[in-house]
Design a protein around this motif. Structure first.
Motif, mmCIF file in Angstrom:
data_model
loop_
_atom_site.group_PDB
_atom_site.id
_atom_site.type_symbol
_atom_site.label_atom_id
_atom_site.label_comp_id
_atom_site.label_asym_id
_atom_site.label_seq_id
_atom_site.Cartn_x
_atom_site.Cartn_y
_atom_site.Cartn_z
ATOM 1 N N UNK A 88 0.811 -1.213 0.000
ATOM 2 C CA UNK A 88 0.000 0.000 0.000
ATOM 3 C C UNK A 88 0.846 1.265 0.000
ATOM 4 N N UNK A 89 2.024 1.245 0.608
ATOM 5 C CA UNK A 89 2.889 2.423 0.615
ATOM 6 C C UNK A 89 3.232 2.847 -0.819
ATOM 7 N N UNK A 90 3.463 1.884 -1.705
ATOM 8 C CA UNK A 90 3.744 2.180 -3.111
ATOM 9 C C UNK A 90 2.523 2.801 -3.786
ATOM 10 N N UNK A 91 1.356 2.233 -3.509
ATOM 11 C CA UNK A 91 0.121 2.740 -4.108
ATOM 12 C C UNK A 91 -0.182 4.141 -3.619
ATOM 13 N N UNK A 92 -0.001 4.362 -2.328
ATOM 14 C CA UNK A 92 -0.251 5.669 -1.735
ATOM 15 C C UNK A 92 0.696 6.710 -2.326
ATOM 16 N N UNK A 93 1.954 6.354 -2.490
ATOM 17 C CA UNK A 93 2.940 7.287 -3.062
ATOM 18 C C UNK A 93 2.565 7.635 -4.504
ATOM 19 N N UNK A 94 2.153 6.654 -5.277
ATOM 20 C CA UNK A 94 1.751 6.908 -6.668
ATOM 21 C C UNK A 94 0.533 7.824 -6.715
ATOM 22 N N UNK A 95 -0.433 7.588 -5.840
ATOM 23 C CA UNK A 95 -1.636 8.413 -5.813
ATOM 24 C C UNK A 95 -1.315 9.844 -5.394
ATOM 25 N N UNK A 96 -0.463 10.005 -4.405
ATOM 26 C CA UNK A 96 -0.085 11.355 -3.956
ATOM 27 C C UNK A 96 0.634 12.119 -5.064
ATOM 28 N N UNK A 97 1.507 11.448 -5.789
ATOM 29 C CA UNK A 97 2.213 12.100 -6.898
ATOM 30 C C UNK A 97 1.221 12.502 -7.990
ATOM 31 N N UNK A 98 0.282 11.641 -8.282
ATOM 32 C CA UNK A 98 -0.764 11.932 -9.261
ATOM 33 C C UNK A 98 -1.557 13.174 -8.842
ATOM 34 N N UNK A 99 -1.923 13.244 -7.582
ATOM 35 C CA UNK A 99 -2.694 14.381 -7.079
ATOM 36 C C UNK A 99 -1.865 15.664 -7.098
ATOM 37 N N UNK A 100 -0.567 15.562 -6.763
ATOM 38 C CA UNK A 100 0.314 16.738 -6.827
ATOM 39 C C UNK A 100 0.394 17.271 -8.258
ATOM 40 N N UNK A 101 0.509 16.365 -9.218
ATOM 41 C CA UNK A 101 0.574 16.772 -10.622
ATOM 42 C C UNK A 101 -0.730 17.431 -11.060
ATOM 43 N N UNK A 102 -1.865 16.909 -10.605
ATOM 44 C CA UNK A 102 -3.156 17.525 -10.926
ATOM 45 C C UNK A 102 -3.238 18.943 -10.364
ATOM 46 N N UNK A 103 -2.832 19.106 -9.130
ATOM 47 C CA UNK A 103 -2.866 20.424 -8.496
ATOM 48 C C UNK A 103 -1.951 21.393 -9.243
ATOM 49 N N UNK A 104 -0.775 20.921 -9.621
ATOM 50 C CA UNK A 104 0.156 21.763 -10.369
ATOM 51 C C UNK A 104 -0.448 22.180 -11.708
ATOM 52 N N UNK A 105 -1.067 21.255 -12.416
ATOM 53 C CA UNK A 105 -1.720 21.572 -13.689
ATOM 54 C C UNK A 105 -2.856 22.573 -13.505
ATOM 55 N N UNK A 106 -3.637 22.387 -12.452
ATOM 56 C CA UNK A 106 -4.734 23.316 -12.183
ATOM 57 C C UNK A 106 -4.202 24.711 -11.866
ATOM 58 N N UNK A 107 -3.131 24.763 -11.082
ATOM 59 C CA UNK A 107 -2.546 26.059 -10.729
ATOM 60 C C UNK A 107 -2.015 26.769 -11.966
ATOM 61 N N UNK A 108 -1.366 26.023 -12.862
ATOM 62 C CA UNK A 108 -0.870 26.618 -14.105
ATOM 63 C C UNK A 108 -2.020 27.173 -14.937
ATOM 64 N N UNK A 109 -3.119 26.424 -15.008
ATOM 65 C CA UNK A 109 -4.279 26.887 -15.770
ATOM 66 C C UNK A 109 -4.868 28.147 -15.150
ATOM 67 N N UNK A 110 -4.963 28.189 -13.833
ATOM 68 C CA UNK A 110 -5.483 29.385 -13.160
ATOM 69 C C UNK A 110 -4.567 30.582 -13.385
ATOM 70 N N UNK A 111 -3.257 30.357 -13.305
ATOM 71 C CA UNK A 111 -2.297 31.430 -13.534
ATOM 72 C C UNK A 111 -2.420 31.975 -14.955
ATOM 73 N N UNK A 112 -2.580 31.075 -15.912
ATOM 74 C CA UNK A 112 -2.710 31.483 -17.307
ATOM 75 C C UNK A 112 -3.968 32.337 -17.511
ATOM 76 N N UNK A 113 -5.006 32.022 -16.762
ATOM 77 C CA UNK A 113 -6.259 32.776 -16.853
ATOM 78 C C UNK A 113 -6.226 34.049 -16.021
#
Length: 98
Positions: free
Chosen positions: A67-92
């Protein structure tokens, strides 16, 4: 609801190789591919027998990868989503009022 695919060992997959069974579940909503593919899903009315002979009846959802591997993968996925959302907001030109 998300459609996943399970193989003969009830391991989850995000795509079907033609031999798998499609299952619809909300358990994996918002989860990354690596998280999903680290789980075993036994549907209601089915059962899976572990190597030691213990039988698990569905509905059963449990990780088969550490589960530690799965949790780490999910957290990285969520961090990338947040980063993408922030970039989109900044662009707007959207900023947060504090």
């Amino acid at each position: 609801m998300k459609i996943i695919y399970i193989d003969s060992e009830f391991k989850c997959h995000i795509s079907n190789d033609g031999t798998m069974t499609a299952v619809e579940t909300d358990f994996f909503d918002g989860k990354c591919d690596a998280f999903i593919e680290g789980y075993r899903f036994v549907p209601e009315g089915e059962s899976w027998t572990r190597e030691d002979g213990e039988v698990f009846s569905g509905e059963m959802i449990a990780p088969w990868v550490d589960f530690a591997e799965l949790d780490a993968a999910q957290r990285e996925y969520e961090r990338a989503l947040i980063e993408d959302m922030q970039k989109a907001l900044n662009k707007l030109g959207v900023t947060l009022d504090e």
